[in-house]
Design a protein around this motif. Sequence first.
Motif, PDB file in Angstrom:
ATOM      1  N   GLY A 106      27.357  38.314  77.122  1.00  0.00           N
ATOM      2  CA  GLY A 106      28.773  39.258  76.649  1.00  0.00           C
ATOM      3  C   GLY A 106      28.989  38.213  74.631  1.00  0.00           C
ATOM      4  O   GLY A 106      27.816  37.468  74.460  1.00  0.00           O
ATOM      5  N   SER A 107      30.068  38.465  73.931  1.00  0.00           N
ATOM      6  CA  SER A 107      30.480  38.161  72.858  1.00  0.00           C
ATOM      7  C   SER A 107      31.208  36.996  72.766  1.00  0.00           C
ATOM      8  O   SER A 107      32.407  36.859  73.620  1.00  0.00           O
ATOM      9  CB  SER A 107      31.112  39.128  72.149  1.00  0.00           C
ATOM     10  OG  SER A 107      32.036  38.487  70.719  1.00  0.00           O
TER      11      SER A 107
ATOM     12  N   LEU B 293      33.194  36.381  70.642  1.00  0.00           N
ATOM     13  CA  LEU B 293      34.276  37.020  70.278  1.00  0.00           C
ATOM     14  C   LEU B 293      34.930  37.043  71.521  1.00  0.00           C
ATOM     15  O   LEU B 293      36.216  37.664  71.283  1.00  0.00           O
ATOM     16  CB  LEU B 293      34.253  37.360  68.984  1.00  0.00           C
ATOM     17  CG  LEU B 293      33.184  36.784  68.327  1.00  0.00           C
ATOM     18  CD1 LEU B 293      32.878  37.850  66.467  1.00  0.00           C
ATOM     19  CD2 LEU B 293      33.821  35.405  67.332  1.00  0.00           C
ATOM     20  N   ASP B 294      34.807  37.347  72.152  1.00  0.00           N
ATOM     21  CA  ASP B 294      35.165  38.442  73.446  1.00  0.00           C
ATOM     22  C   ASP B 294      35.757  37.652  74.518  1.00  0.00           C
ATOM     23  O   ASP B 294      35.167  36.819  75.534  1.00  0.00           O
ATOM     24  CB  ASP B 294      34.351  39.879  73.880  1.00  0.00           C
ATOM     25  CG  ASP B 294      34.710  40.393  75.371  1.00  0.00           C
ATOM     26  OD1 ASP B 294      36.568  40.612  75.807  1.00  0.00           O
ATOM     27  OD2 ASP B 294      34.436  41.012  75.572  1.00  0.00           O
ATOM     28  N   PRO B 295      37.152  37.338  74.419  1.00  0.00           N
ATOM     29  CA  PRO B 295      38.131  36.693  75.656  1.00  0.00           C
ATOM     30  C   PRO B 295      37.704  37.017  76.582  1.00  0.00           C
ATOM     31  O   PRO B 295      38.218  36.257  77.976  1.00  0.00           O
ATOM     32  CB  PRO B 295      39.233  37.205  75.115  1.00  0.00           C
ATOM     33  CG  PRO B 295      39.316  37.825  74.030  1.00  0.00           C
ATOM     34  CD  PRO B 295      38.358  38.248  73.714  1.00  0.00           C
ATOM     35  N   ALA B 296      36.942  37.936  77.324  1.00  0.00           N
ATOM     36  CA  ALA B 296      36.773  38.461  78.477  1.00  0.00           C
ATOM     37  C   ALA B 296      36.416  37.419  79.031  1.00  0.00           C
ATOM     38  O   ALA B 296      35.821  37.748  80.785  1.00  0.00           O
ATOM     39  CB  ALA B 296      35.801  39.895  78.580  1.00  0.00           C
ATOM     40  N   TRP B 297      35.400  36.592  78.946  1.00  0.00           N
ATOM     41  CA  TRP B 297      34.267  35.606  79.363  1.00  0.00           C
ATOM     42  C   TRP B 297      34.789  34.644  79.796  1.00  0.00           C
ATOM     43  O   TRP B 297      34.548  33.779  81.031  1.00  0.00           O
ATOM     44  CB  TRP B 297      33.090  35.430  78.649  1.00  0.00           C
ATOM     45  CG  TRP B 297      33.422  34.504  77.464  1.00  0.00           C
ATOM     46  CD1 TRP B 297      33.603  35.494  75.511  1.00  0.00           C
ATOM     47  CD2 TRP B 297      33.838  33.573  77.518  1.00  0.00           C
ATOM     48  NE1 TRP B 297      33.655  34.164  75.266  1.00  0.00           N
ATOM     49  CE2 TRP B 297      34.171  33.024  75.425  1.00  0.00           C
ATOM     50  CE3 TRP B 297      33.725  32.044  77.932  1.00  0.00           C
ATOM     51  CZ2 TRP B 297      34.485  31.796  75.226  1.00  0.00           C
ATOM     52  CZ3 TRP B 297      34.219  31.246  77.299  1.00  0.00           C
ATOM     53  CH2 TRP B 297      34.468  30.394  75.718  1.00  0.00           C
TER      54      TRP B 297
ATOM     55  N   GLN C 235      35.689  34.925  62.177  1.00  0.00           N
ATOM     56  CA  GLN C 235      34.961  35.190  63.443  1.00  0.00           C
ATOM     57  C   GLN C 235      34.081  33.286  63.860  1.00  0.00           C
ATOM     58  O   GLN C 235      35.330  33.209  64.892  1.00  0.00           O
ATOM     59  CB  GLN C 235      33.593  35.685  63.977  1.00  0.00           C
ATOM     60  CG  GLN C 235      34.136  37.187  63.165  1.00  0.00           C
ATOM     61  CD  GLN C 235      33.398  38.194  63.068  1.00  0.00           C
ATOM     62  OE1 GLN C 235      32.384  37.887  62.569  1.00  0.00           O
ATOM     63  NE2 GLN C 235      33.362  38.804  63.590  1.00  0.00           N
TER      64      GLN C 235
ATOM     65  N   GLN D  58      37.567  31.983  65.442  1.00  0.00           N
ATOM     66  CA  GLN D  58      38.197  32.647  66.649  1.00  0.00           C
ATOM     67  C   GLN D  58      37.276  31.907  67.821  1.00  0.00           C
ATOM     68  O   GLN D  58      38.009  31.930  69.372  1.00  0.00           O
ATOM     69  CB  GLN D  58      37.801  33.962  66.157  1.00  0.00           C
ATOM     70  CG  GLN D  58      38.066  34.682  67.605  1.00  0.00           C
ATOM     71  CD  GLN D  58      38.321  36.915  67.710  1.00  0.00           C
ATOM     72  OE1 GLN D  58      37.557  37.122  66.349  1.00  0.00           O
ATOM     73  NE2 GLN D  58      38.037  37.014  68.476  1.00  0.00           N
ATOM     74  N   ALA D  59      36.396  31.690  67.881  1.00  0.00           N
ATOM     75  CA  ALA D  59      35.502  31.617  69.013  1.00  0.00           C
ATOM     76  C   ALA D  59      35.589  29.798  69.210  1.00  0.00           C
ATOM     77  O   ALA D  59      35.801  30.104  70.425  1.00  0.00           O
ATOM     78  CB  ALA D  59      33.899  31.439  68.024  1.00  0.00           C
TER      79      ALA D  59
ATOM     80  N   LEU E  36      39.077  30.035  70.689  1.00  0.00           N
ATOM     81  CA  LEU E  36      39.160  30.104  71.811  1.00  0.00           C
ATOM     82  C   LEU E  36      38.713  28.852  73.382  1.00  0.00           C
ATOM     83  O   LEU E  36      39.441  28.981  73.628  1.00  0.00           O
ATOM     84  CB  LEU E  36      37.863  31.511  72.085  1.00  0.00           C
ATOM     85  CG  LEU E  36      38.313  32.146  73.819  1.00  0.00           C
ATOM     86  CD1 LEU E  36      39.379  32.549  73.767  1.00  0.00           C
ATOM     87  CD2 LEU E  36      37.559  33.468  73.208  1.00  0.00           C
TER      88      LEU E  36
END
Length: 158
Positions: free
Chosen positions: A12-13, A15-19, A45, A48-49, A52
């Motif tokens: 996954g990325s 940057l994608d909070p799904a993880w 970005q 953001q990372a 997060l």
Amino acid sequence: MTDTDRRRMLAGSVLDPAWVEAVRATAGPYLFVADAVLLYLEPDQVEQAITLIAANFPGSLLAFDTGGHVMAESVNRNDVMRDMQVRMTWVCEDPAALEHLGMRLLDSRIFAQPQPVLRARMPLRFRALSLLMGVLFRRRVRAYRLNLFRAQVGSGDG
């Protein structure tokens, strides 16, 4: 790389909070490594990372590399990189400047400055070369660095 009871890989990325929830479901402690990843992201970005991770994993460690303008320009002009569509876009001259994102800088080194324990285990010729490189590149210490940060407890809404 194969998963073990101590290491699990997730696709996954960053940057994608799904993880985040998948990682939170496992017991810590947590060490996040972003090797040659953040350098290729846009500055917002990168923030953001880092934010997060800091907000969701207080006390965790984050290891990543940073590079200055001179390094990024040099890499982007390299024959191999010039033919690729990817470019180093994020520049960080001073890793300590990232502490406002909820991370505390624990260590930051250039390759010519290995930790004393590591240097002591190196063959004599590499120890000598390391010392020489440290002197030669003293003025360019902000070019490329390996950094270790710790997420501050209470740094986010997590």
